[in-house]
Design a protein around this motif. Structure first.
Motif, PDB file in Angstrom:
ATOM      1  N   TYR A  31       0.856  -1.185   0.000  1.00 28.89           N
ATOM      2  CA  TYR A  31       0.000   0.000   0.000  1.00 28.89           C
ATOM      3  C   TYR A  31       0.889   1.232   0.000  1.00 28.89           C
ATOM      4  O   TYR A  31       1.617   1.492   0.951  1.00 28.89           O
ATOM      5  CB  TYR A  31      -0.912   0.000   1.218  1.00 28.89           C
ATOM      6  CG  TYR A  31      -1.780   1.227   1.309  1.00 28.89           C
ATOM      7  CD1 TYR A  31      -2.661   1.546   0.290  1.00 28.89           C
ATOM      8  CD2 TYR A  31      -1.710   2.065   2.400  1.00 28.89           C
ATOM      9  CE1 TYR A  31      -3.466   2.677   0.364  1.00 28.89           C
ATOM     10  CE2 TYR A  31      -2.506   3.200   2.493  1.00 28.89           C
ATOM     11  CZ  TYR A  31      -3.373   3.497   1.468  1.00 28.89           C
ATOM     12  OH  TYR A  31      -4.159   4.617   1.540  1.00 28.89           O
ATOM     13  N   GLN A  32       0.863   1.975  -1.113  1.00 24.45           N
ATOM     14  CA  GLN A  32       1.728   3.137  -1.286  1.00 24.45           C
ATOM     15  C   GLN A  32       0.943   4.272  -1.931  1.00 24.45           C
ATOM     16  O   GLN A  32       1.054   4.508  -3.142  1.00 24.45           O
ATOM     17  CB  GLN A  32       2.948   2.753  -2.126  1.00 24.45           C
ATOM     18  CG  GLN A  32       3.766   1.680  -1.439  1.00 24.45           C
ATOM     19  CD  GLN A  32       4.985   1.334  -2.219  1.00 24.45           C
ATOM     20  OE1 GLN A  32       4.923   1.058  -3.411  1.00 24.45           O
ATOM     21  NE2 GLN A  32       6.107   1.361  -1.555  1.00 24.45           N
ATOM     22  N   PRO A  33       0.158   4.983  -1.141  1.00 22.25           N
ATOM     23  CA  PRO A  33      -0.679   6.050  -1.708  1.00 22.25           C
ATOM     24  C   PRO A  33       0.119   7.177  -2.356  1.00 22.25           C
ATOM     25  O   PRO A  33      -0.400   7.883  -3.218  1.00 22.25           O
ATOM     26  CB  PRO A  33      -1.489   6.541  -0.514  1.00 22.25           C
ATOM     27  CG  PRO A  33      -0.754   6.095   0.692  1.00 22.25           C
ATOM     28  CD  PRO A  33      -0.011   4.863   0.303  1.00 22.25           C
ATOM     29  N   GLN A  34       1.374   7.341  -1.986  1.00 24.39           N
ATOM     30  CA  GLN A  34       2.207   8.406  -2.563  1.00 24.39           C
ATOM     31  C   GLN A  34       2.940   7.958  -3.821  1.00 24.39           C
ATOM     32  O   GLN A  34       3.649   8.739  -4.431  1.00 24.39           O
ATOM     33  CB  GLN A  34       3.242   8.889  -1.542  1.00 24.39           C
ATOM     34  CG  GLN A  34       2.678   9.269  -0.189  1.00 24.39           C
ATOM     35  CD  GLN A  34       1.576  10.311  -0.267  1.00 24.39           C
ATOM     36  OE1 GLN A  34       1.572  11.177  -1.126  1.00 24.39           O
ATOM     37  NE2 GLN A  34       0.619  10.217   0.641  1.00 24.39           N
ATOM     38  N   GLN A  39      11.925  -0.208  -7.637  1.00 22.61           N
ATOM     39  CA  GLN A  39      11.682  -1.645  -7.696  1.00 22.61           C
ATOM     40  C   GLN A  39      12.650  -2.451  -6.824  1.00 22.61           C
ATOM     41  O   GLN A  39      12.258  -3.441  -6.227  1.00 22.61           O
ATOM     42  CB  GLN A  39      11.744  -2.121  -9.152  1.00 22.61           C
ATOM     43  CG  GLN A  39      11.031  -3.406  -9.413  1.00 22.61           C
ATOM     44  CD  GLN A  39       9.563  -3.409  -8.999  1.00 22.61           C
ATOM     45  OE1 GLN A  39       8.892  -2.385  -8.958  1.00 22.61           O
ATOM     46  NE2 GLN A  39       9.062  -4.567  -8.691  1.00 22.61           N
ATOM     47  N   GLY A  40      13.886  -2.038  -6.715  1.00 25.56           N
ATOM     48  CA  GLY A  40      14.873  -2.760  -5.913  1.00 25.56           C
ATOM     49  C   GLY A  40      14.560  -2.783  -4.426  1.00 25.56           C
ATOM     50  O   GLY A  40      15.131  -3.578  -3.687  1.00 25.56           O
ATOM     51  N   ARG A  41      13.654  -1.937  -3.974  1.00 26.55           N
ATOM     52  CA  ARG A  41      13.308  -1.868  -2.551  1.00 26.55           C
ATOM     53  C   ARG A  41      11.938  -2.491  -2.260  1.00 26.55           C
ATOM     54  O   ARG A  41      11.468  -2.449  -1.137  1.00 26.55           O
ATOM     55  CB  ARG A  41      13.315  -0.412  -2.097  1.00 26.55           C
ATOM     56  CG  ARG A  41      14.712   0.204  -2.223  1.00 26.55           C
ATOM     57  CD  ARG A  41      14.741   1.674  -1.923  1.00 26.55           C
ATOM     58  NE  ARG A  41      14.168   1.992  -0.636  1.00 26.55           N
ATOM     59  CZ  ARG A  41      13.849   3.222  -0.251  1.00 26.55           C
ATOM     60  NH1 ARG A  41      14.040   4.231  -1.065  1.00 26.55           N
ATOM     61  NH2 ARG A  41      13.328   3.443   0.927  1.00 26.55           N
ATOM     62  N   MET A  42      11.331  -3.106  -3.274  1.00 29.41           N
ATOM     63  CA  MET A  42       9.983  -3.642  -3.133  1.00 29.41           C
ATOM     64  C   MET A  42       9.951  -5.117  -2.742  1.00 29.41           C
ATOM     65  O   MET A  42       8.923  -5.617  -2.309  1.00 29.41           O
ATOM     66  CB  MET A  42       9.210  -3.453  -4.440  1.00 29.41           C
ATOM     67  CG  MET A  42       8.973  -2.007  -4.814  1.00 29.41           C
ATOM     68  SD  MET A  42       7.834  -1.182  -3.721  1.00 29.41           S
ATOM     69  CE  MET A  42       6.343  -2.059  -4.089  1.00 29.41           C
ATOM     70  N   PHE A  43      11.044  -5.838  -2.928  1.00 31.14           N
ATOM     71  CA  PHE A  43      11.118  -7.259  -2.587  1.00 31.14           C
ATOM     72  C   PHE A  43       9.990  -8.064  -3.229  1.00 31.14           C
ATOM     73  O   PHE A  43       9.452  -8.995  -2.632  1.00 31.14           O
ATOM     74  CB  PHE A  43      11.125  -7.455  -1.066  1.00 31.14           C
ATOM     75  CG  PHE A  43      12.348  -6.892  -0.403  1.00 31.14           C
ATOM     76  CD1 PHE A  43      13.503  -7.641  -0.294  1.00 31.14           C
ATOM     77  CD2 PHE A  43      12.351  -5.593   0.082  1.00 31.14           C
ATOM     78  CE1 PHE A  43      14.640  -7.120   0.297  1.00 31.14           C
ATOM     79  CE2 PHE A  43      13.479  -5.055   0.678  1.00 31.14           C
ATOM     80  CZ  PHE A  43      14.633  -5.824   0.786  1.00 31.14           C
ATOM     81  N   GLY A  44       9.609  -7.683  -4.450  1.00 28.07           N
ATOM     82  CA  GLY A  44       8.592  -8.417  -5.181  1.00 28.07           C
ATOM     83  C   GLY A  44       7.158  -8.065  -4.831  1.00 28.07           C
ATOM     84  O   GLY A  44       6.227  -8.646  -5.379  1.00 28.07           O
ATOM     85  N   ALA A  45       6.951  -7.117  -3.930  1.00 30.62           N
ATOM     86  CA  ALA A  45       5.587  -6.727  -3.554  1.00 30.62           C
ATOM     87  C   ALA A  45       4.892  -6.030  -4.723  1.00 30.62           C
ATOM     88  O   ALA A  45       5.529  -5.330  -5.504  1.00 30.62           O
ATOM     89  CB  ALA A  45       5.617  -5.794  -2.343  1.00 30.62           C
ATOM     90  N   VAL A  46       3.602  -6.233  -4.819  1.00 29.36           N
ATOM     91  CA  VAL A  46       2.782  -5.592  -5.849  1.00 29.36           C
ATOM     92  C   VAL A  46       2.240  -4.290  -5.271  1.00 29.36           C
ATOM     93  O   VAL A  46       1.524  -4.294  -4.271  1.00 29.36           O
ATOM     94  CB  VAL A  46       1.624  -6.517  -6.280  1.00 29.36           C
ATOM     95  CG1 VAL A  46       0.702  -5.804  -7.252  1.00 29.36           C
ATOM     96  CG2 VAL A  46       2.169  -7.804  -6.878  1.00 29.36           C
ATOM     97  N   SER A  47       2.585  -3.185  -5.878  1.00 30.87           N
ATOM     98  CA  SER A  47       2.210  -1.870  -5.373  1.00 30.87           C
ATOM     99  C   SER A  47       0.788  -1.489  -5.779  1.00 30.87           C
ATOM    100  O   SER A  47       0.349  -1.797  -6.889  1.00 30.87           O
ATOM    101  CB  SER A  47       3.192  -0.830  -5.909  1.00 30.87           C
ATOM    102  OG  SER A  47       2.867   0.452  -5.450  1.00 30.87           O
ATOM    103  N   GLN A  52      -9.365   0.775  -2.456  1.00 32.77           N
ATOM    104  CA  GLN A  52     -10.444   0.284  -3.299  1.00 32.77           C
ATOM    105  C   GLN A  52      -9.925  -0.666  -4.383  1.00 32.77           C
ATOM    106  O   GLN A  52     -10.683  -1.468  -4.925  1.00 32.77           O
ATOM    107  CB  GLN A  52     -11.195   1.448  -3.984  1.00 32.77           C
ATOM    108  CG  GLN A  52     -11.885   2.380  -3.030  1.00 32.77           C
ATOM    109  CD  GLN A  52     -10.997   3.556  -2.612  1.00 32.77           C
ATOM    110  OE1 GLN A  52      -9.804   3.427  -2.399  1.00 32.77           O
ATOM    111  NE2 GLN A  52     -11.603   4.722  -2.477  1.00 32.77           N
ATOM    112  N   ASP A  53      -8.644  -0.570  -4.727  1.00 36.77           N
ATOM    113  CA  ASP A  53      -8.050  -1.423  -5.756  1.00 36.77           C
ATOM    114  C   ASP A  53      -7.663  -2.807  -5.229  1.00 36.77           C
ATOM    115  O   ASP A  53      -7.447  -3.733  -6.020  1.00 36.77           O
ATOM    116  CB  ASP A  53      -6.804  -0.759  -6.348  1.00 36.77           C
ATOM    117  CG  ASP A  53      -7.117   0.523  -7.081  1.00 36.77           C
ATOM    118  OD1 ASP A  53      -8.286   0.701  -7.518  1.00 36.77           O
ATOM    119  OD2 ASP A  53      -6.207   1.359  -7.222  1.00 36.77           O
TER     120      ASP A  53
END
Length: 60
Positions: A31-34, A39-47, A52-53
């Motif tokens: 969850y990243q409203p901003q 990508q290198g700091r996401m560890f594969g998470a889906v942003s 509501q999405d």
């Protein structure tokens, strides 16, 4: 608790949480409203930016 990692979903908003979910081999949504982190700091998470999405993402 007897639940397999592939049967879990993590909703997280911090880099350390993304990493923990990745290390636990759990599916993670960031969850990243901003806007997303690099990508290198996401560890594969889906942003995603709006709660509501999230239901549509869980169907993937």
């Amino acid at each position: 608790m007897g639940i397999e990692p592939q049967d879990c979903v993590v909703i997280e908003d911090s880099e350390s949480g993304f990493e923990a979910a990745h290390r636990a081999q759990m599916r993670c949504f960031a969850y990243q409203p901003q806007g997303p982190l690099p990508q290198g700091r996401m560890f594969g998470a889906v942003s995603f930016r709006k709660m509501q999405d999230l239901p549509a993402l869980l169907d993937l």
